[in-house]
Design a protein around this motif. Structure first.
Motif, mmCIF file in Angstrom:
data_model
loop_
_atom_site.group_PDB
_atom_site.id
_atom_site.type_symbol
_atom_site.label_atom_id
_atom_site.label_comp_id
_atom_site.label_asym_id
_atom_site.label_seq_id
_atom_site.Cartn_x
_atom_site.Cartn_y
_atom_site.Cartn_z
ATOM 1 N N ALA A 66 -10.076 3.372 12.156
ATOM 2 C CA ALA A 66 -10.288 3.160 10.730
ATOM 3 C C ALA A 66 -11.196 1.967 10.473
ATOM 4 O O ALA A 66 -11.862 1.904 9.432
ATOM 5 N N HIS A 93 -7.664 -0.517 6.314
ATOM 6 C CA HIS A 93 -8.432 -0.341 5.085
ATOM 7 C C HIS A 93 -8.322 -1.543 4.158
ATOM 8 O O HIS A 93 -9.097 -1.653 3.196
ATOM 9 N N PRO A 112 0.608 4.699 3.339
ATOM 10 C CA PRO A 112 -0.590 3.890 3.571
ATOM 11 C C PRO A 112 -1.049 3.103 2.353
ATOM 12 O O PRO A 112 -1.645 2.038 2.491
ATOM 13 N N MET A 117 -8.229 7.430 3.316
ATOM 14 C CA MET A 117 -7.136 7.023 4.203
ATOM 15 C C MET A 117 -6.501 8.237 4.873
ATOM 16 O O MET A 117 -6.194 8.206 6.067
ATOM 17 N N VAL A 120 -3.656 2.714 9.531
ATOM 18 C CA VAL A 120 -4.810 3.014 8.690
ATOM 19 C C VAL A 120 -4.745 2.219 7.387
ATOM 20 O O VAL A 120 -5.754 1.655 6.931
ATOM 21 N N GLY A 121 -3.576 2.151 6.789
ATOM 22 C CA GLY A 121 -3.436 1.367 5.563
ATOM 23 C C GLY A 121 -3.803 -0.089 5.775
ATOM 24 O O GLY A 121 -4.491 -0.706 4.950
ATOM 25 N N ARG A 144 -1.549 -0.834 2.546
ATOM 26 C CA ARG A 144 -2.813 -1.479 2.167
ATOM 27 C C ARG A 144 -2.580 -2.547 1.115
ATOM 28 O O ARG A 144 -3.152 -3.648 1.194
#
Length: 343
Positions: A84, A64, A211, A23, A60-61, A215
């Protein structure tokens, strides 16, 4: 009532060190692309660009958290989420040069960016409903900003999803500003997340500069959505730069004393410090990641420039798939565009 998901130590999360490093790497890639894109725009390489510096952890979190067959429905500022998710940098940059978005012809479950505010929200609800009707075991992640929650599309999309149990996570990146309108003038609600109550769904609020927490929240939301219970996630983050490269935030934005330090602190610096304390990265990790990202961006710019001897989009593409039978008004517009494109 909405739930709040916050930061925990790495050992207390469901994620191992490799996941955390991945990440961070994607956040560095996104930041490097964003900084270069602003520079490219300033020298006329593209006409405009919406920076996302400060929102890398949030995007990004969230990306993912997606499974392989889950759909990403991005907005115009979702470039970090797209990267990502696997969208090539060259696709992102080429789109800003006026070319079709997916030049690489990838088969990722990613919808095109939407520039009109909130118009993608009903689309995401419909995509989720279609997946449900087809019996597909996938969910949809729909990205938008806090300003989008003032549009009718937000209400309509969430209402449909709530009524028809669409497998959708509505992911609101609340960066504190809808262009020049502060959050306090955007809604009288306690939060964006609490708006979920009106649509019969759960609302989650998360530290958008962490992140791992993002996520976790989005994974929980996606799991709920796959079971027929859509979720609204509010990710609290901060846009460090302008709304777009045509915007001057110094005109309207002073420091926000009402925002906590964790919300305005740089998410990459924060994650690097955190992972160093956890013993998950070495001192040279960040420098190596930046060097690799810089090379990737340079290669993407070259790929875009080398591809531009190909034919650009046909102006008729704007009109061909809107209506089965084009109404007179759009026929007039098509002829107008055709005439201008021949100049």
């Amino acid at each position: 009532m909405h739930r709040v998901i916050g930061e925990r130590s790495l050992s207390e999360t469901r994620y191992d060190e490799a996941t955390a490093r991945a990440m961070l790497t994607d956040m560095v890639r996104a930041r490097t692309l964003d900084d270069r894109a602003v520079s490219l725009q300033r020298r006329g390489w593209m006409s405009g660009y919406p920076p996302f510096r400060g929102q890398e952890a949030s995007q990004v979190g969230a990306a993912h958290a997606l499974r392989e067959d889950d759909w990403l429905v991005p907005t115009y500022r979702s470039n970090a989420a797209q990267l990502a998710r696997g969208v090539p940098m060259s696709d992102v940059l080429r789109f800003r040069r006026g070319y079709p978005e997916f030049h690489s012809d990838h088969d990722l479950p990613v919808m095109p960016q939407t520039v009109p505010i909130a118009s993608q929200i009903p689309h995401a609800a419909g995509l989720g409903m279609a997946a449900d009707y087809d019996g597909a075991d996938c969910a949809v992640l729909c990205c938008f900003g806090d300003g989008a929650t003032s549009e009718g599309d937000f209400h309509e999309g969430l209402n449909f999803a709530g009524v028809f149990d669409a497998p959708v996570v509505f992911f609101c990146e609340n960066n504190g500003w809808a262009i020049s309108t502060p959050e306090s003038r955007q809604t009288a609600s306690e939060s964006i997340a609490v708006k979920a109550d009106a649509y019969g769904m759960e609302g989650l609020q998360v530290d958008g500069n962490d992140p791992l927490a993002v996520r976790d929240a989005v994974e929980q939301g996606l799991e709920s959505a796959r079971g027929g219970d859509p979720v609204l996630v509010e990710s609290l983050t901060y846009r460090q730069g302008p709304h777009t490269t045509s915007d001057d935030p110094s005109v309207y934005r002073d420091e926000r004393p009402d925002l906590p330090a964790w919300r305005t602190r740089d998410p990459i610096d924060r994650l690097v410090e955190y992972l160093r304390e956890e013993g998950a990265i070495r001192d040279d990790f960040l420098g190596n990641a930046r060097d690799e990202a810089s090379e990737e961006v340079s290669a993407a710019v070259r790929a875009v420039e080398e591809s531009e001897d190909e034919a650009g989009p046909d102006p008729d593409d704007l009109f061909d798939h809107v209506y089965a039978d084009l109404p007179p008004r759009l026929r007039e517009q098509r002829e107008y565009v055709r005439a201008r494109s021949r100049r």
